[in-house]
Scaffold this motif. Structure first.
Motif, PDB file in Angstrom:
ATOM      1  N   HIS A   1     -12.453  67.059   6.945  1.00 16.66           N
ATOM      2  CA  HIS A   1     -11.503  66.850   5.848  1.00 16.66           C
ATOM      3  C   HIS A   1     -11.962  67.590   4.595  1.00 16.66           C
ATOM      4  O   HIS A   1     -11.995  67.019   3.514  1.00 16.66           O
ATOM      5  CB  HIS A   1     -11.351  65.351   5.569  1.00 16.66           C
TER       6      HIS A   1
ATOM      7  N   LYS B   1     -14.938  68.641   4.060  1.00 15.26           N
ATOM      8  CA  LYS B   1     -16.386  68.486   3.948  1.00 15.26           C
ATOM      9  C   LYS B   1     -17.018  69.023   5.228  1.00 15.26           C
ATOM     10  O   LYS B   1     -16.326  69.431   6.151  1.00 15.26           O
ATOM     11  CB  LYS B   1     -16.766  67.012   3.754  1.00 15.26           C
TER      12      LYS B   1
ATOM     13  N   LEU C   1     -15.114  62.506   3.557  1.00 15.28           N
ATOM     14  CA  LEU C   1     -13.959  62.848   2.720  1.00 15.28           C
ATOM     15  C   LEU C   1     -14.304  63.197   1.283  1.00 15.28           C
ATOM     16  O   LEU C   1     -13.505  63.802   0.595  1.00 15.28           O
ATOM     17  CB  LEU C   1     -12.977  61.668   2.675  1.00 15.28           C
ATOM     18  N   GLY C   2     -15.459  62.723   0.838  1.00 15.73           N
ATOM     19  CA  GLY C   2     -15.792  62.876  -0.576  1.00 15.73           C
ATOM     20  C   GLY C   2     -15.108  61.818  -1.425  1.00 15.73           C
ATOM     21  O   GLY C   2     -15.010  61.944  -2.645  1.00 15.73           O
ATOM     22  N   ARG C   3     -14.627  60.755  -0.797  1.00 12.53           N
ATOM     23  CA  ARG C   3     -13.962  59.633  -1.467  1.00 12.53           C
ATOM     24  C   ARG C   3     -13.937  58.446  -0.510  1.00 12.53           C
ATOM     25  O   ARG C   3     -14.276  58.579   0.650  1.00 12.53           O
ATOM     26  CB  ARG C   3     -12.530  60.003  -1.859  1.00 12.53           C
ATOM     27  N   GLU C   4     -13.501  57.309  -1.041  1.00 13.34           N
ATOM     28  CA  GLU C   4     -13.332  56.144  -0.175  1.00 13.34           C
ATOM     29  C   GLU C   4     -12.094  56.330   0.693  1.00 13.34           C
ATOM     30  O   GLU C   4     -11.138  57.002   0.299  1.00 13.34           O
ATOM     31  CB  GLU C   4     -13.171  54.879  -1.016  1.00 13.34           C
ATOM     32  N   CYS C   5     -12.113  55.749   1.873  1.00 12.91           N
ATOM     33  CA  CYS C   5     -10.940  55.767   2.741  1.00 12.91           C
ATOM     34  C   CYS C   5      -9.879  54.830   2.186  1.00 12.91           C
ATOM     35  O   CYS C   5     -10.189  53.799   1.591  1.00 12.91           O
ATOM     36  CB  CYS C   5     -11.306  55.296   4.148  1.00 12.91           C
ATOM     37  N   GLU C   6      -8.643  55.190   2.428  1.00 11.22           N
ATOM     38  CA  GLU C   6      -7.525  54.326   2.081  1.00 11.22           C
ATOM     39  C   GLU C   6      -7.337  53.295   3.192  1.00 11.22           C
ATOM     40  O   GLU C   6      -7.791  53.495   4.322  1.00 11.22           O
ATOM     41  CB  GLU C   6      -6.262  55.166   1.936  1.00 11.22           C
TER      42      GLU C   6
ATOM     43  N   LYS D   1     -17.166  52.710   3.214  1.00 11.87           N
ATOM     44  CA  LYS D   1     -17.356  53.334   1.907  1.00 11.87           C
ATOM     45  C   LYS D   1     -18.368  54.480   2.004  1.00 11.87           C
ATOM     46  O   LYS D   1     -18.103  55.596   1.538  1.00 11.87           O
ATOM     47  CB  LYS D   1     -17.830  52.299   0.883  1.00 11.87           C
TER      48      LYS D   1
ATOM     49  N   CYS E   1     -17.007  57.299   4.631  1.00 10.80           N
ATOM     50  CA  CYS E   1     -15.839  58.016   4.126  1.00 10.80           C
ATOM     51  C   CYS E   1     -16.238  58.954   3.000  1.00 10.80           C
ATOM     52  O   CYS E   1     -15.721  60.071   2.906  1.00 10.80           O
ATOM     53  CB  CYS E   1     -14.768  57.040   3.662  1.00 10.80           C
ATOM     54  N   ASN E   2     -17.163  58.534   2.171  1.00  4.54           N
ATOM     55  CA  ASN E   2     -17.640  59.418   1.116  1.00  4.54           C
ATOM     56  C   ASN E   2     -18.298  60.661   1.705  1.00  4.54           C
ATOM     57  O   ASN E   2     -18.089  61.777   1.222  1.00  4.54           O
ATOM     58  CB  ASN E   2     -18.599  58.677   0.177  1.00  4.54           C
TER      59      ASN E   2
END
Length: 111
Positions: free
Chosen positions: A34, A36, A91-96, A84, A87-88
Motif C-alpha cells: 500500500h 510502503k 500503510l503508514g497509518r492506522e487501519c480503518e 495499530k 497497519c502503521n
C-alpha cells in the motif's frame, strides 16, 4: 481491561463501524503493498495458517488464522495494539474499521 472475545465478536464490532465485510477484499488487502515496502503477507505469508518469522527481526510469529491459532483475535486490546502497529508498518497509518473487518473476515476463512 480486556475481555475474552471471539473473532466473530470483533468482526461484528468492526462491521458496526463500517459496512459488511468482504473476505475477498480482505485477502487482496492482506497481500498487497500500500505504498510502503511491506504487505501483511511480508511477515505472515500469503496464506497465514502456519508459523512464520518476522521479515526483519526473525522472531517467530504464530499462525494468524483463528482456525489454526485459537488465541488469535480473542483479546480485543491485543487485537487493536497489533492492528495499530502493523497497519502503521504497512500503510503508514492506522487501519480503518472497514479494512479490519475485511481482513478479519478473510482470516476467518483461512483453514
Amino acid at each position: 481491561m480486556s475481555f475474552a472475545a471471539s473473532p466473530q465478536d470483533l468482526l461484528t464490532a468492526y462491521e458496526a463501524k463500517s459496512a459488511k465485510a468482504v473476505p475477498a477484499r480482505g485477502e487482496k488487502f492482506f497481500n498487497a503493498k500500500h505504498g510502503k515496502e511491506w504487505s501483511c503477507a511480508s511477515c505472515h505469508d500469503s496464506l497465514p495458517n502456519h508459523e512464520t518469522k518476522h521479515i526483519v527481526t526473525g522472531k517467530v510469529i504464530q499462525a494468524l488464522s483463528p482456525s489454526r491459532n485459537s488465541a488469535r483475535f480473542s483479546d480485543p486490546a491485543k487485537v487493536e495494539k497489533w492492528f495499530k502497529r502493523n497497519c502503521n508498518d504497512v500503510l503508514g497509518r492506522e487501519c480503518e474499521a472497514q479494512e479490519k473487518a475485511d481482513v478479519l473476515s478473510w482470516l476467518m476463512t483461512v483453514k
